[in-house]
Design an enzyme around this catalytic site. Structure first.
Site, PDB file in Angstrom:
ATOM      1  N   CYS B 115      14.427  23.659  25.047  1.00 17.08           N
ATOM      2  CA  CYS B 115      14.911  23.056  26.294  1.00 17.08           C
ATOM      3  C   CYS B 115      16.093  22.121  26.089  1.00 17.08           C
ATOM      4  CB  CYS B 115      13.761  22.329  26.967  1.00 17.08           C
ATOM      5  SG  CYS B 115      12.220  23.271  26.910  1.00 17.08           S
ATOM      6  N   HIS B 265      17.102  19.505  32.569  1.00 17.67           N
ATOM      7  CA  HIS B 265      16.396  20.742  32.236  1.00 17.67           C
ATOM      8  C   HIS B 265      15.387  21.034  33.349  1.00 17.67           C
ATOM      9  CE1 HIS B 265      13.809  23.659  30.453  1.00 17.67           C
ATOM     10  NE2 HIS B 265      12.815  22.801  30.344  1.00 17.67           N
ATOM     11  N   ASN B 295      11.179  28.308  34.586  1.00 18.55           N
ATOM     12  CA  ASN B 295      11.714  27.522  33.477  1.00 18.55           C
ATOM     13  C   ASN B 295      12.237  28.500  32.435  1.00 18.55           C
ATOM     14  OD1 ASN B 295      12.029  26.110  31.067  1.00 18.55           O
ATOM     15  ND2 ASN B 295      10.223  24.815  31.382  1.00 18.55           N
TER      16      ASN B 295
END
Lengths: 79, 339
Positions: B115, B265, B295
């Protein structure tokens, strides 16, 4: 903050009646205290303690008594 | 003085759409509506069986080439950020060099980061450029977390999606635009909280590691599958991200009101909502882009940038801060003045 304020904030995160948050109330007794509910509790304590909740402390938050105990330890609760 | 400027970005999404209805058929205790309420995600893309992270990154790079926004002959270095590489070795970046027809004079490296990977990649790209080791860097991200996920682990199956992105970063003189300052952080104590336990050299895959167990939350996985301690990842993020944000503001001397965008993020809605509450910016400066893709790990930040550009809401001169955080634990933040 006072205990009633802590109870109110956590009740808001869990979307429960504050009166439910006593003693051993926790994931086993409140359906709302699920994985998402746990995040809300961590969020309340993290905010109030300015980000000092450790990984080990977060793991111990398995009842309202445990939440109160940690809040006292972190100086979040006024006597 | 040489600056490293983000010149162009493209995104590639795999074709297969996985909606909450499909996931709910496997995760029996959650309905499709439950999944959306908990995550803010309606659907995500999964790579096909034979489709790898490099394919997704190459898909994005080819878009840049087809649109005339990247000349392969100009690339001095290719960086490929992924945690689901095609092979243990060689580096997928080397294979990408060949498949894209990049010069054999160009350098190529994989960066195994999640991430925080795009911001990490920007720092490496800037370093190559301002140190005059490269004039033009191709930064690729590609991720197929779907291939690590047990469909009966609701904690992760509902969150992650696959994607690839390509960013061209170029040296430019006599400009105040470009990639600015960085703040980094690492806390390896959190490594165990977002991990695929088996499959690396520390623990090889065996019939035993493939044995599935079900945890107290009802999530099923084996050691070959992705495990996430969502509670601790959340605790880490809401603690570190505001600290990092303030730290980078202090380092750069920027005031919050000077930021046009803070691009975080895109972990999930709950995480972003909690972070927005803690940061000193109006919500409209903090984009949310995950409802249709989930995600996508290191792809999330470049996807946000690409979407802002497509909507014509990101303009030259605007001041951005980017913050990636997660697996490792690892976090990285940078400022960018858009060129």
């Amino acid at each position: 903050m006072k205990l009633d304020e802590l109870r109110k904030r956590i009740a808001e995160e869990l979307n429960v009646d504050p009166a439910c948050l006593i003693g051993n109330a926790g994931p086993g007794t409140l359906a709302e205290w699920d994985s998402m509910g746990s995040l809300g509790i961590i969020s309340v304590l993290d905010s109030a303690s300015r980000g000092s909740i450790t990984s080990e402390e977060a793991e111990q938050l398995v009842s309202f008594d445990a939440v109160v105990s940690l809040a006292r330890k972190k100086g979040i609760l006024e006597d | 003085m040489t600056q490293a400027v983000i010149e162009s970005i493209a995104v590639y999404l795999p074709e297969r759409v996985v909606g909450n209805e499909e996931l709910a058929r496997t995760i029996s205790r959650w309905s499709a509506a439950d999944i959306f309420q908990k995550t803010g995600i309606r659907e995500r893309r999964f790579a096909a069986a034979g489709e790898c992270s490099s394919d997704l990154a190459i898909g994005a790079a080819r878009k840049l080439m087809e649109e005339g926004r990247m000349n392969p002959a100009e690339i001095d270095y290719v960086i490929f950020c992924t945690q689901s590489a095609d092979y243990a070795l060689p580096a997928s970046a080397c294979l990408i060099q060949d498949r894209l027809g990049l010069p054999t004079a160009c350098g190529a490296s994989d960066v195994n980061q999640g991430c925080s990977g795009y911001v990490t990649g920007l720092s490496l790209s800037k370093g190559l450029i301002v140190s005059r080791q490269a004039r033009c860097v191709l930064l690729l991200t590609g991720e197929t977390y779907s291939k690590y996920i047990n469909p009966r682990d609701a904690a992760v199956a509902t969150l992650f999606g696959d994607a690839g992105t390509a960013t061209v970063i170029r040296a430019r003189e006599e400009t105040d635009a470009g990639i600015g300052e960085f703040v980094f952080g690492t806390d390896g104590r959190g490594g165990k909280n977002l991990i695929v336990p088996a499959g690396g050299m520390r623990k090889r895959r065996t019939p035993q590691t493939a044995q599935e167990t079900t945890d107290s939350d009802g999530n099923t996985r084996s050691e070959n599958d992705l495990y996430m301690n969502g509670r601790d990842v959340f605790r880490f993020a809401i603690s570190e991200v505001p600290r990092t944000y303030r730290s980078l503001l202090a380092k750069t001397g920027l005031a919050p009101e000077q930021l046009d965008y803070l691009i975080l993020h895109q972990a999930n809605k709950y995480m972003l909502d909690q972070l927005v509450r803690r940061l000193e910016l109006p919500k409209e400066k903090i984009p949310y882009e995950f409802e249709d893709i989930g995600n996508t790990v290191s792809n999330t930040i470049p996807i946000v940038l690409e979407r802002l550009l497509k909507r014509d809401t990101l303009h030259p001169g605007q001041q951005l801060m980017l913050i990636g955080f997660g697996v490792g634990y690892s976090w990285a933040a940078c400022t960018v003045r858009w060129a």
